[in-house]
Design a protein around this motif. Structure first.
Motif, PDB file in Angstrom:
ATOM      1  N   MET A 144       1.104  -1.403  -0.077  1.00  0.00           N
ATOM      2  CA  MET A 144      -0.084   0.116  -0.057  1.00  0.00           C
ATOM      3  C   MET A 144       0.777   1.305  -0.057  1.00  0.00           C
ATOM      4  SD  MET A 144      -1.229  -0.450   4.004  1.00  0.00           S
ATOM      5  CE  MET A 144      -1.632  -2.143   3.707  1.00  0.00           C
ATOM      6  N   ASP A 145       0.262   2.428  -0.504  1.00  0.00           N
ATOM      7  CA  ASP A 145       1.098   3.540  -0.517  1.00  0.00           C
ATOM      8  C   ASP A 145      -0.196   4.653  -0.296  1.00  0.00           C
ATOM      9  OD1 ASP A 145       3.658   4.811  -1.844  1.00  0.00           O
ATOM     10  OD2 ASP A 145       1.975   6.084  -2.570  1.00  0.00           O
ATOM     11  N   LEU A 146       0.393   5.640   0.622  1.00  0.00           N
ATOM     12  CA  LEU A 146      -0.284   6.996   0.611  1.00  0.00           C
ATOM     13  C   LEU A 146      -0.490   7.694  -0.288  1.00  0.00           C
ATOM     14  CD1 LEU A 146       0.938   7.898   4.279  1.00  0.00           C
ATOM     15  CD2 LEU A 146      -1.473   7.094   3.835  1.00  0.00           C
ATOM     16  N   ASP A 147      -1.581   8.085  -0.692  1.00  0.00           N
ATOM     17  CA  ASP A 147      -1.791   8.826  -2.073  1.00  0.00           C
ATOM     18  C   ASP A 147      -1.516  10.419  -1.772  1.00  0.00           C
ATOM     19  OD1 ASP A 147      -3.043   6.645  -3.359  1.00  0.00           O
ATOM     20  OD2 ASP A 147      -5.104   7.228  -2.552  1.00  0.00           O
ATOM     21  N   ARG A 148      -0.667  10.943  -2.564  1.00  0.00           N
ATOM     22  CA  ARG A 148      -0.342  12.062  -2.459  1.00  0.00           C
ATOM     23  C   ARG A 148       0.374  12.703  -1.134  1.00  0.00           C
ATOM     24  NH1 ARG A 148      -5.186  12.396  -5.495  1.00  0.00           N
ATOM     25  NH2 ARG A 148      -4.865  12.828  -7.736  1.00  0.00           N
ATOM     26  N   PHE A 149       1.260  11.691  -0.799  1.00  0.00           N
ATOM     27  CA  PHE A 149       1.826  12.102   0.479  1.00  0.00           C
ATOM     28  C   PHE A 149       2.722  13.234   0.188  1.00  0.00           C
ATOM     29  CE2 PHE A 149       5.210  11.164   3.881  1.00  0.00           C
ATOM     30  CZ  PHE A 149       4.123  11.381   4.755  1.00  0.00           C
ATOM     31  N   LYS A 150       3.327  13.464  -0.730  1.00  0.00           N
ATOM     32  CA  LYS A 150       4.136  14.401  -0.965  1.00  0.00           C
ATOM     33  C   LYS A 150       3.427  15.909  -0.719  1.00  0.00           C
ATOM     34  CE  LYS A 150       7.575  16.454  -4.103  1.00  0.00           C
ATOM     35  NZ  LYS A 150       7.273  17.647  -4.125  1.00  0.00           N
ATOM     36  N   SER A 151       2.660  16.126  -1.236  1.00  0.00           N
ATOM     37  CA  SER A 151       1.496  17.463  -0.918  1.00  0.00           C
ATOM     38  C   SER A 151       1.233  17.452   0.640  1.00  0.00           C
ATOM     39  CB  SER A 151       0.268  17.208  -1.658  1.00  0.00           C
ATOM     40  OG  SER A 151      -0.549  16.158  -1.265  1.00  0.00           O
ATOM     41  N   VAL A 152       1.212  16.170   1.370  1.00  0.00           N
ATOM     42  CA  VAL A 152       1.070  16.560   2.810  1.00  0.00           C
ATOM     43  C   VAL A 152       2.253  16.943   3.308  1.00  0.00           C
ATOM     44  CG1 VAL A 152       0.731  15.230   5.084  1.00  0.00           C
ATOM     45  CG2 VAL A 152      -0.479  14.637   3.030  1.00  0.00           C
TER      46      VAL A 152
END
Length: 534
Positions: free
Chosen positions: A405-413
């Motif tokens: 699994m991978d967190l969606d758009r984590f870079k933007s967080v």
């Protein structure tokens, strides 16, 4: 010189063990003496047996030689009688009967003329007189015209015999044939009378006679008479005209202690021998009786040594076992260590030092082991643990499922709220994974914002349902940034989707990529179509 001192409460110095070493040395010395004694007794008895066998062979050769001298003289007297022409034809058979009865050396006697024809015989069976002898022995007697003793051969009577002959000359020196006596080798004969019939011997000793070419002419086993044993080392010495004794292996492959001697008048040989195994068995019996007498004392000493050694070595052995377990990392198998009092001073000191060291090592080992397998940020298992566990399952060929699994758009967080808030989101997800997984499942941080669930003995459908539960739960709960975050998840299983951990993880990664491509916030089960249409 360090003096032995006793310390109250600390035991005694290790030097006391020297006492046990001394006792053990006595035991080893006794064993060594037994071995040396065995070899010495064996050598001595072997020499005595060899000498006795040579004495026996010498005595028997003298007896046989004496009898053959008498045979020669008797045949010489008979030859002188038949040197007179009328005696060769007048009642010759009766005279031969008289000679054979008075000598009892030969089984039969015959008068042979210069052409090789038998003119008289004793006993007269009616079928010998008139026959012409064609054997090599008779031809030799006719050719050489001198006293002879033949090699064993089969006569016209189909008997295995030895022929003893004496030439006959007229008064004017004209050769007129020979008178001969025969010895039936397979029947009762003069050799039986001289040497006796050998019965069973307790030590296996026996003697036999060979002619000058190595043919057996007397043997306790009648079936051996006539065999050629020239390859026997003792017989080879006899054929070379020598007497003596030696250790040898006979023609039957049996080690023997042999004495041998020459019969000068006929160049025969007599061999008296004893199986070498008899000597070994005899010495072994002597040593066994000695050991039986000393065994109670040796056993008592051995028990004493064992008891003392065990008592003294036990604490050191116990510490060695503990050290081995700790060296292997099996700290759970090490029992609780406590200070104990032993007889050995050094063991007490070592025990105290090892207890302290083990405590420190145990604490460090536990901390390092936990640190090596745990992600510092989330408290989940790390990538190293993940790789090790899958490798173990591969070796066991155990079925399992993987949810990557991978967190969606984590870079933007991270960009919007900062890395500290990003770390809180990661810990928030880790807590939800632990709450959502089954007992026995493993949650790991795969790297960055990627996480993975491992389901031992789980199939792809079960893993997909678990993935959906986690994804949906995460959608409806606010994360530390004040709003929900979403996950994209890829599901694969072993052995359905791959023959190794690397292949299964790759398939799960392809499924995760498919979930991202289709809009994120979804779970995708791996299928072959994903591989062909990424």
């Amino acid at each position: 010189m360090h003096r032995l001192r006793f310390w109250r409460g600390k035991g005694i110095h290790l030097s006391v063990i020297f006492t046990a070493v001394v006792v053990l040395s006595v035991t080893l010395t006794a064993a060594l003496n037994t071995i040396v004694g065995f070899e010495a007794q064996k050598d001595s008895l072997s020499r005595n047996t060899l000498e006795l066998n040579q004495i026996t062979a010498n005595e028997l050769s003298v007896a046989v030689d004496t009898i053959f001298d008498s045979m020669t003289q008797s045949l010489n007297s008979a030859s002188a009688h038949f040197s007179i022409s009328e005696n060769r034809v007048k009642e010759a058979a009766k005279w031969l009967d008289f000679v054979r009865g008075s000598m009892s050396f030969f089984n039969s006697l015959a008068l042979v003329d210069e052409s090789g024809k038998i003119t008289a015989a004793s006993p007269d069976n009616g079928d010998l007189v008139g026959q012409v002898l064609k054997s090599a022995a008779s031809k030799q007697a006719l050719t050489e015209r001198k006293p002879l003793v033949s090699e064993p051969y089969v006569a016209v009577t189909n008997r295995l015999i030895v022929l003893v002959s004496q030439p006959i000359f007229d008064g004017d020196g004209t050769y007129r044939g020979f008178i001969c006596g025969t010895i039936y080798l397979h029947g009762s004969n003069v050799l039986d009378k001289i040497l006796g019939k050998q019965g069973p011997n307790l030590n296996g000793s026996y003697y036999y006679v060979v002619d000058k070419k190595g043919n057996i002419i007397y043997h306790p086993e009648k079936i051996r008479i006539g065999d050629n044993v020239a390859s026997n080392p003792a017989v080879a010495e006899i054929m070379a005209g020598k007497g003596g004794h030696m250790k040898l292996v006979n023609t039957k492959g049996v080690p023997m202690l042999s004495g041998y001697a020459i019969v000068p008048s006929v160049q025969w040989g007599i061999v008296s021998q004893t199986p070498a195994a008899t000597v070994t068995d005899s010495v072994r019996g002597i040593v066994a009786r000695m050991a039986l007498v000393s065994m109670p004392f040796i056993l008592l000493l051995a028990l004493l040594v064992i008891g003392v050694s065990h008592r003294l070595a036990f604490p050191l052995r116990r510490l060695a076992v503990y050290a081995s377990l700790l060296n292997k990392g099996e700290t759970d198998k090490v029992p609780a260590l406590r200070l104990r009092h032993h007889l050995i001073y050094e063991a007490n000191e070592l025990n105290r030092a090892v207890i302290d060291a083990f405590r420190v090592m145990g604490d460090r080992t536990e901390a390092l082991s936990l640190e090596a397998q745990t992600d510092a940020l989330t408290g989940l298992h790390n990538r190293r643990f993940f790789d090790s566990l899958l490798a173990s399952w591969d070796r066991q060929q155990m079925p399992y499922a993987v949810v990557l699994m991978d967190l969606d758009r984590f870079k933007s967080v991270n960009d919007t709220y900062g890395h500290l808030k990003g770390d809180e989101v990661l810990r928030f997800l880790a807590a939800r994974l632990i709450a959502g997984k089954r007992d026995g499942d493993y949650a790991c941080r795969y790297g960055g914002e990627e996480f993975v669930l491992l389901l031992p003995y789980g199939d792809k459908e079960l893993a997909y349902q678990l993935a959906e539960n986690i994804r949906i739960a995460l959608m409806v709960e606010d994360a530390p940034i004040g709003k929900p975050v979403t996950l994209s998840l890829g599901v694969a299983s072993y052995p359905e989707d791959g023959a190794s951990a690397a292949e299964v993880v790759h398939c799960a990664d392809l499924a995760l990529y498919q979930a991202k491509e289709k809009g994120r916030n979804r779970s995708v089960m791996y299928a072959a179509s994903i591989q062909s249409n990424p």
